[in-house]
Motif scaffolding. Sequence first.
Motif, PDB file in Angstrom:
ATOM      1  N   ASP A  46       0.795  -1.244   0.000  1.00  0.00           N
ATOM      2  CA  ASP A  46       0.000   0.000   0.000  1.00  0.00           C
ATOM      3  C   ASP A  46       0.824   1.289   0.000  1.00  0.00           C
ATOM      4  O   ASP A  46       0.272   2.372   0.158  1.00  0.00           O
ATOM      5  CB  ASP A  46      -0.969   0.051   1.190  1.00  0.00           C
ATOM      6  N   MET A  47       2.156   1.199  -0.148  1.00  0.00           N
ATOM      7  CA  MET A  47       2.983   2.406  -0.140  1.00  0.00           C
ATOM      8  C   MET A  47       3.794   2.509  -1.424  1.00  0.00           C
ATOM      9  O   MET A  47       4.167   1.493  -2.012  1.00  0.00           O
ATOM     10  CB  MET A  47       3.922   2.372   1.069  1.00  0.00           C
ATOM     11  N   LYS A  48       4.096   3.737  -1.845  1.00  0.00           N
ATOM     12  CA  LYS A  48       4.963   3.942  -3.001  1.00  0.00           C
ATOM     13  C   LYS A  48       6.329   3.354  -2.695  1.00  0.00           C
ATOM     14  O   LYS A  48       6.870   3.558  -1.606  1.00  0.00           O
ATOM     15  CB  LYS A  48       5.112   5.429  -3.316  1.00  0.00           C
ATOM     16  N   GLU A  49       6.878   2.628  -3.655  1.00  0.00           N
ATOM     17  CA  GLU A  49       8.155   1.940  -3.426  1.00  0.00           C
ATOM     18  C   GLU A  49       8.830   1.748  -4.771  1.00  0.00           C
ATOM     19  O   GLU A  49       8.199   1.360  -5.740  1.00  0.00           O
ATOM     20  CB  GLU A  49       7.893   0.582  -2.777  1.00  0.00           C
ATOM     21  N   GLY A  50      10.113   2.011  -4.852  1.00  0.00           N
ATOM     22  CA  GLY A  50      10.839   1.793  -6.102  1.00  0.00           C
ATOM     23  C   GLY A  50      10.684   2.959  -7.060  1.00  0.00           C
ATOM     24  O   GLY A  50      10.598   4.112  -6.652  1.00  0.00           O
ATOM     25  N   GLU A  51      10.663   2.638  -8.335  1.00  0.00           N
ATOM     26  CA  GLU A  51      10.636   3.660  -9.374  1.00  0.00           C
ATOM     27  C   GLU A  51       9.225   4.205  -9.576  1.00  0.00           C
ATOM     28  O   GLU A  51       8.251   3.477  -9.474  1.00  0.00           O
ATOM     29  CB  GLU A  51      11.135   3.076 -10.700  1.00  0.00           C
ATOM     30  N   GLY A  52       9.149   5.490  -9.916  1.00  0.00           N
ATOM     31  CA  GLY A  52       7.864   6.098 -10.219  1.00  0.00           C
ATOM     32  C   GLY A  52       8.023   7.561 -10.567  1.00  0.00           C
ATOM     33  O   GLY A  52       9.062   8.166 -10.325  1.00  0.00           O
ATOM     34  N   VAL A  53       6.989   8.118 -11.147  1.00  0.00           N
ATOM     35  CA  VAL A  53       6.975   9.531 -11.499  1.00  0.00           C
ATOM     36  C   VAL A  53       5.718  10.153 -10.914  1.00  0.00           C
ATOM     37  O   VAL A  53       4.616   9.623 -11.072  1.00  0.00           O
ATOM     38  CB  VAL A  53       6.990   9.735 -13.031  1.00  0.00           C
TER      39      VAL A  53
END
Length: 156
Positions: free
Chosen positions: A91-98
């Motif tokens: 449920d959390m942002k993790e790793g690569e993303g924009v």
Amino acid sequence: MGTLWVKVKGELRKRYVGQWSENHPHGRGVYYYANGDQYSGEWKNGVRHGAGTLTTEKGVYEGAFFNNKKHGFGILDLPNGDHFEGMFVDDMKEGEGVHFYFDKERKTHTKRSVACHHLVFSVMQSGPCWGQSYAWMLSIDSVPNTNAVFMPVRIT
């Protein structure tokens, strides 16, 4: 296919419409939560598991779920206009993303955990968690005794 109705204050309300297995949502279906949230997508033994869309007052998430949590590639649109495309773990942002902010600013997001997560998209038997080539698959399952990794490709 079937529909689950519940009685709320003397009124029948639709709670779930979709496929069932052993009295649990299993397969594809739509769940209508009492607070107004809605999930449309894949289910496994009564929990969100696979590709789906969760609509809440906090925004709309479209992507992968694993054991009822956002897990894998997903797209999150927030009520203020912000937009995030990237990886989620538990449920959390993790790793690569924009992250695209409403004011047109664009920031990349990179946060890496130490442990690999066992997801099935395209299975690769060895190598580090990050820096592998990945491919999208429609369902998610855990793979025991492997370091399964993937790279999301947005399906339009």
